[in-house]
Design an enzyme around this catalytic site. Structure first.
Site, PDB file in Angstrom:
ATOM      1  N   ASN A  12       0.860  -1.187   0.000  1.00  0.00           N
ATOM      2  CA  ASN A  12       0.000   0.000   0.000  1.00  0.00           C
ATOM      3  C   ASN A  12       0.904   1.248   0.000  1.00  0.00           C
ATOM      4  O   ASN A  12       1.714   1.434   0.921  1.00  0.00           O
ATOM      5  CB  ASN A  12      -0.896  -0.048   1.244  1.00  0.00           C
ATOM      6  N   ASP A  14      -0.100   4.485  -0.050  1.00  0.00           N
ATOM      7  CA  ASP A  14      -0.796   5.720   0.344  1.00  0.00           C
ATOM      8  C   ASP A  14       0.125   6.736   1.011  1.00  0.00           C
ATOM      9  O   ASP A  14       0.020   7.940   0.779  1.00  0.00           O
ATOM     10  CB  ASP A  14      -1.909   5.411   1.363  1.00  0.00           C
ATOM     11  N   HIS A  15       1.006   6.233   1.872  1.00  0.00           N
ATOM     12  CA  HIS A  15       1.745   7.186   2.699  1.00  0.00           C
ATOM     13  C   HIS A  15       2.948   7.803   1.995  1.00  0.00           C
ATOM     14  O   HIS A  15       3.548   8.738   2.520  1.00  0.00           O
ATOM     15  CB  HIS A  15       2.061   6.575   4.059  1.00  0.00           C
ATOM     16  N   ARG A  23       3.833  18.767   1.602  1.00  0.00           N
ATOM     17  CA  ARG A  23       4.466  19.967   1.066  1.00  0.00           C
ATOM     18  C   ARG A  23       3.783  20.496  -0.186  1.00  0.00           C
ATOM     19  O   ARG A  23       4.266  21.454  -0.779  1.00  0.00           O
ATOM     20  CB  ARG A  23       5.951  19.682   0.753  1.00  0.00           C
ATOM     21  N   HIS A  48      -5.573   3.747  -1.687  1.00  0.00           N
ATOM     22  CA  HIS A  48      -6.893   4.097  -1.145  1.00  0.00           C
ATOM     23  C   HIS A  48      -7.214   5.531  -1.535  1.00  0.00           C
ATOM     24  O   HIS A  48      -6.572   6.467  -1.058  1.00  0.00           O
ATOM     25  CB  HIS A  48      -6.840   3.941   0.383  1.00  0.00           C
ATOM     26  N   ARG A  50      -9.309   8.183  -0.789  1.00  0.00           N
ATOM     27  CA  ARG A  50     -10.287   8.601   0.235  1.00  0.00           C
ATOM     28  C   ARG A  50     -11.154   9.726  -0.303  1.00  0.00           C
ATOM     29  O   ARG A  50     -10.729  10.485  -1.177  1.00  0.00           O
ATOM     30  CB  ARG A  50      -9.558   9.069   1.496  1.00  0.00           C
ATOM     31  N   ARG A  54      -6.943  12.859   1.045  1.00  0.00           N
ATOM     32  CA  ARG A  54      -5.854  13.306   1.916  1.00  0.00           C
ATOM     33  C   ARG A  54      -4.494  12.731   1.512  1.00  0.00           C
ATOM     34  O   ARG A  54      -3.464  13.259   1.877  1.00  0.00           O
ATOM     35  CB  ARG A  54      -6.156  12.988   3.364  1.00  0.00           C
ATOM     36  N   HIS A  55      -4.501  11.588   0.825  1.00  0.00           N
ATOM     37  CA  HIS A  55      -3.199  11.099   0.325  1.00  0.00           C
ATOM     38  C   HIS A  55      -3.287  10.850  -1.182  1.00  0.00           C
ATOM     39  O   HIS A  55      -2.849  11.695  -1.965  1.00  0.00           O
ATOM     40  CB  HIS A  55      -2.621   9.927   1.133  1.00  0.00           C
ATOM     41  N   GLU A  75      -8.686   0.755  -3.267  1.00  0.00           N
ATOM     42  CA  GLU A  75      -9.482   0.770  -2.032  1.00  0.00           C
ATOM     43  C   GLU A  75     -10.345   2.003  -2.013  1.00  0.00           C
ATOM     44  O   GLU A  75      -9.839   3.109  -2.293  1.00  0.00           O
ATOM     45  CB  GLU A  75      -8.515   0.897  -0.863  1.00  0.00           C
ATOM     46  N   THR A 105      -7.013   6.492  10.206  1.00  0.00           N
ATOM     47  CA  THR A 105      -6.873   5.381   9.268  1.00  0.00           C
ATOM     48  C   THR A 105      -8.178   4.581   9.317  1.00  0.00           C
ATOM     49  O   THR A 105      -9.089   4.939  10.063  1.00  0.00           O
ATOM     50  CB  THR A 105      -5.644   4.520   9.624  1.00  0.00           C
ATOM     51  N   THR A 106      -8.274   3.525   8.511  1.00  0.00           N
ATOM     52  CA  THR A 106      -9.514   2.750   8.468  1.00  0.00           C
ATOM     53  C   THR A 106      -9.657   1.977   9.777  1.00  0.00           C
ATOM     54  O   THR A 106      -9.002   0.967   9.985  1.00  0.00           O
ATOM     55  CB  THR A 106      -9.489   1.781   7.269  1.00  0.00           C
ATOM     56  N   GLU A 156     -11.167  -9.229   3.022  1.00  0.00           N
ATOM     57  CA  GLU A 156      -9.889  -8.880   3.651  1.00  0.00           C
ATOM     58  C   GLU A 156     -10.160  -8.698   5.133  1.00  0.00           C
ATOM     59  O   GLU A 156     -10.962  -7.843   5.528  1.00  0.00           O
ATOM     60  CB  GLU A 156      -9.303  -7.599   3.046  1.00  0.00           C
ATOM     61  N   HIS A 199      -3.682  -4.568   7.794  1.00  0.00           N
ATOM     62  CA  HIS A 199      -3.770  -3.383   8.651  1.00  0.00           C
ATOM     63  C   HIS A 199      -2.870  -3.544   9.867  1.00  0.00           C
ATOM     64  O   HIS A 199      -3.016  -4.486  10.630  1.00  0.00           O
ATOM     65  CB  HIS A 199      -5.203  -3.078   9.110  1.00  0.00           C
ATOM     66  N   GLY A 200      -1.922  -2.638   9.973  1.00  0.00           N
ATOM     67  CA  GLY A 200      -1.050  -2.592  11.143  1.00  0.00           C
ATOM     68  C   GLY A 200       0.026  -3.664  11.173  1.00  0.00           C
ATOM     69  O   GLY A 200       0.677  -3.857  12.208  1.00  0.00           O
ATOM     70  N   GLY A 221       1.121  -1.408   4.346  1.00  0.00           N
ATOM     71  CA  GLY A 221       1.522  -0.090   3.884  1.00  0.00           C
ATOM     72  C   GLY A 221       2.348   0.706   4.859  1.00  0.00           C
ATOM     73  O   GLY A 221       3.563   0.848   4.713  1.00  0.00           O
ATOM     74  N   HIS A 222       1.706   1.208   5.914  1.00  0.00           N
ATOM     75  CA  HIS A 222       2.332   2.213   6.769  1.00  0.00           C
ATOM     76  C   HIS A 222       3.708   1.779   7.288  1.00  0.00           C
ATOM     77  O   HIS A 222       4.676   2.541   7.229  1.00  0.00           O
ATOM     78  CB  HIS A 222       1.383   2.534   7.940  1.00  0.00           C
TER      79      HIS A 222
HETATM   80  N1  PXP Z   1      -5.862  -3.093   3.992  1.00  0.00           N
HETATM   81  C1  PXP Z   1      -6.813  -2.126   4.050  1.00  0.00           C
HETATM   82  C2  PXP Z   1      -8.169  -2.454   3.563  1.00  0.00           C
HETATM   83  C3  PXP Z   1      -6.500  -0.831   4.520  1.00  0.00           C
HETATM   84  O1  PXP Z   1      -7.453   0.116   4.579  1.00  0.00           O
HETATM   85  C4  PXP Z   1      -5.173  -0.541   4.898  1.00  0.00           C
HETATM   86  C5  PXP Z   1      -4.797   0.833   5.336  1.00  0.00           C
HETATM   87  O2  PXP Z   1      -5.081   1.752   4.349  1.00  0.00           O
HETATM   88  C6  PXP Z   1      -4.233  -1.578   4.804  1.00  0.00           C
HETATM   89  C7  PXP Z   1      -4.607  -2.842   4.371  1.00  0.00           C
HETATM   90  C8  PXP Z   1      -2.799  -1.352   5.166  1.00  0.00           C
HETATM   91  O3  PXP Z   1      -2.670  -1.012   6.520  1.00  0.00           O
HETATM   92  P1  PXP Z   1      -1.295  -0.475   7.018  1.00  0.00           P
HETATM   93  O4  PXP Z   1      -1.032   0.808   6.291  1.00  0.00           O
HETATM   94  O5  PXP Z   1      -1.518  -0.276   8.482  1.00  0.00           O
HETATM   95  O6  PXP Z   1      -0.256  -1.511   6.714  1.00  0.00           O
END
Ligand code: PXP
Length: 251
Positions: A12, A14-15, A23, A48, A50, A54-55, A75, A105-106, A156, A199-200, A221-222
């Site tokens: 992912n 996004d970040h 910036r 994602h 949104r 935002r990203h 997403e 976050t979600t 998921e 996630h996480g 992702g993060h």
């Molecule tokens: N899966 C879904 C559906 C998510 O919404 C996210 C966060 O955007 C992730 C996976 C990835 O989570 P993380 O960024 O915490 O790894």
């Protein structure tokens, strides 16, 4: 038993866009990150879009779809605006997530059971357009069964709560949450759903999730984007892949 073999890793990005948007400039470029992830062995890219942009921005989706050689997992929230964007962009996969503007976050899973009729109608045109539709849900059997009924191909499972408990050192609670995720994965698989998780997830907590036999894909992702600051994106991904393969008993 690893009857489903090697796990796919969806990265992912996004970040990368979060840093860019901090910036208001054009860099770092999410497409460049996605191409590096592809070269490092990612099996797919998740982004994602949104509602508040935002990203990831609409133009990122266009660039990713045009530039990537691996599948794009788009997403989004289940809104009319997003449905139109999906039907235009035609990503390989669509993961429907709940979205609250105030959240960082979600935070939770989608309430499929509570919105079954609307979601069934929402999913049908996406499926007809060839997208693999995934529902981002908790391990509650009601949500898993409703996802199967509305015609989703994939669920998921949200690993955020497990990840939080692990990070807080609450071993027993994390174990109980892991057990519930394992049961959820088995139920989803028995209903013909492909099972993903995310996630996480981090180097420290990924192994037990990667070892769930029914899980076929992790979306991360993060942590990876953060780790890329220290290791570089390629090395960060290679290390995650290594830990996933180890957990799966492949190496
Ligand atoms: N899966 C879904 C559906 C998510 O919404 C996210 C966060 O955007 C992730 C996976 C990835 O989570 P993380 O960024 O915490 O790894």
């Amino acid at each position: 038993m690893n009857y489903l073999g090697k796990l796919r890793l969806g990265v992912n990005i996004d970040h990368v866009a979060t840093v860019r948007n901090a910036r208001g400039s054009a860099w770092p470029d999410p497409l460049r990150a996605a191409l590096l992830a592809e070269a490092a062995g990612a099996d797919g890219i998740t982004a994602h879009l949104r509602e508040d942009r935002r990203h990831i921005r609409d133009s990122d989706i266009v660039a990713l779809k045009a530039g990537l050689g691996i599948p794009l997992n788009f997403e989004c929230a289940a809104t009319e605006e997003m449905q139109a964007i999906v039907l235009n962009a035609r990503p390989h996969a669509v993961c429907l997530v709940p979205e609250k503007r105030a959240e960082r976050t979600t935070e939770g899973g989608l309430d499929v059971a509570g919105d079954e009729n609307r979601l069934a109608h929402f999913v049908a045109p996406l499926r007809d357009a060839g997208a693999r539709v995934s529902m981002f849900i908790g391990h509650d059997p009601r949500q898993i069964e409703a996802s199967a009924r509305i015609g989703a191909a994939v669920v998921e499972l949200h690993t955020g709560h497990y990840s939080d408990l692990h990070a807080e050192g609450l071993a027993e609670e994390a174990e109980a949450e892991l057990h519930a995720l394992q049961k959820g994965a088995a139920l989803a698989h028995s209903l013909g759903l492909e099972v993903h998780a995310g996630h996480g997830l981090t180097y420290d907590n990924v192994a037990p999730i990667a070892a769930i036999p029914e899980v076929m894909e992790l979306n991360i992702g993060h942590f990876l984007i953060g780790e890329a600051i220290f290791l570089g994106l390629e090395e960060a991904i290679v290390e995650m892949r290594h830990r996933m393969d180890l957990a799966r008993g492949l190496i």
